[in-house]
Write an enzyme that holds these catalytic residues in place. Structure first.
Site, PDB file in Angstrom:
ATOM      1  N   CYS A 167      62.409   6.725   9.626  1.00 48.56           N
ATOM      2  CA  CYS A 167      62.797   7.564   8.498  1.00 48.56           C
ATOM      3  C   CYS A 167      64.292   7.423   8.213  1.00 48.56           C
ATOM      4  O   CYS A 167      65.034   6.808   8.975  1.00 48.56           O
ATOM      5  CB  CYS A 167      62.457   9.023   8.779  1.00 48.56           C
ATOM      6  SG  CYS A 167      60.678   9.370   8.812  1.00 48.56           S
ATOM      7  N   HIS A 188      65.386  12.867   5.444  1.00 51.81           N
ATOM      8  CA  HIS A 188      65.425  14.220   5.996  1.00 51.81           C
ATOM      9  C   HIS A 188      66.744  14.508   6.696  1.00 51.81           C
ATOM     10  O   HIS A 188      67.569  13.617   6.923  1.00 51.81           O
ATOM     11  CB  HIS A 188      64.250  14.438   6.960  1.00 51.81           C
ATOM     12  CG  HIS A 188      64.255  13.539   8.175  1.00 51.81           C
ATOM     13  ND1 HIS A 188      65.062  13.752   9.260  1.00 51.81           N
ATOM     14  CD2 HIS A 188      63.541  12.408   8.447  1.00 51.81           C
ATOM     15  CE1 HIS A 188      64.840  12.816  10.169  1.00 51.81           C
ATOM     16  NE2 HIS A 188      63.936  11.980   9.697  1.00 51.81           N
TER      17      HIS A 188
END
Length: 301
Positions: A209, A193
């Site tokens: 992440c 992301h």
């Protein structure tokens, strides 16, 4: 396609000094069994330069720039200092397909289908205790303007530190740490992301992440398909026998000792690569202690 990419890169070189926006690094895949891509790049420090801005301009990781220039102050580099910019590298040992992320070097490689190219991006990964997993997966979902649901542990920590409840859902916007685009790994909680904190790129700073610059994740979002393979590896030692006879190595800092208890990165494959040569073995062990992340040639016997 290749001519267009070369023209774009020339444009960036000529006019890039007017902007520190991140731009994808695009390389031709090497021929034959070669793993070497890119060229050696240096930069002469100007007054007011600092590593965060330089890492964004050259599209390299912050820690990668520090490792390549260990004796330079990253916040106040001296004017006239010649910096090594880590734009030359060896491809990881992995199938040249889809996305390959090497945690040790904090880089994401994207191999587009049916094109002899590789796109390389710096990334941020999970900090110690919140490790990014090593997996073979795929892009299961693509989301624009994603919402963020903070985990319960984070909400509890926030309440302890600030004395008030943290919102259960953070909508898209400047306070959302996912940025404007997100790619989900299969159906897991792990995402590739964007971010609202540019300092997190090229660092171990996330909750597990994969973080990318806003410009990079936007490009990736629009150029890959759901179902694209994703392979996440940890390869601090990269090696290559080159067609011209060179034996090349590129060494990065392994993740923490705690996460690699009992793991020996000086494997039998490494021993065979150096043909059990004591001098070359010593060089690799020294580089593992103070890795530069730069490609270098081992002395031939």
């Amino acid at each position: 396609m290749t001519k267009l990419i070369k023209s774009l890169r020339n444009f960036v070189i000529i006019f890039g000094s007017f902007s520190f926006a991140s731009v994808a690094s695009v390389y031709q895949l090497p021929a034959g069994n070669s793993k070497l891509i890119g060229e050696k790049v240096t930069y002469l420090v100007e007054q007011g330069d600092y590593f965060q801005a330089l890492s964004e301009y050259h599209n390299v990781g912050f820690l990668a720039l520090i490792a390549a220039n260990p004796n330079v102050d990253p916040f106040l580099p001296t004017k006239g200092t010649l910096l090594e910019i880590p734009k030359q590298m060896l491809l990881p040992y992995a199938e040249r397909k889809g996305i390959v992320i090497n945690l040790a070097e904090l880089r994401l490689y994207y191999f587009p289908p049916n094109e002899p190219l590789v796109y390389v991006f710096p990334v941020g990964i999970g900090r110690q205790g919140l490790t990014t997993p090593r997996v073979i997966s795929y892009i299961g979902d693509k989301r624009k303007n994603p919402t963020w649901t903070p985990p319960q542990e984070m909400r509890e920590r926030y309440k302890e530190e600030h004395g008030k409840e943290m919102a259960k859902v953070i909508p898209a916007g400047p306070d959302n740490p996912f940025g404007k685009y997100a790619l989900r790994l299969a159906s897991s909680e792990y995402l590739i992301h964007g971010t609202n904190k540019r300092m997190g790129i090229g660092l171990r700073a996330s909750s597990g992440c994969i973080r990318m610059y806003a410009e990079d994740i936007e490009w990736l979002y629009h150029n890959i398909k759901v179902g694209t393979q994703v392979r996440i590896v940890e390869q601090p030692i990269k090696m290559s026998y080159e067609p011209d006879g060179q034996k090349l190595i590129e060494i990065h800092k392994p993740l923490s000792d705690e996460e690699n208890i009992g793991k020996n990165f000086f494997t039998e494959a490494v021993a065979q690569f150096i043909q059990h040569d004591d001098q070359q073995s010593q060089i690799i062990k020294q580089r593992l202690e103070k890795p530069s992340g730069l490609v270098e040639s081992l002395p031939l016997r």
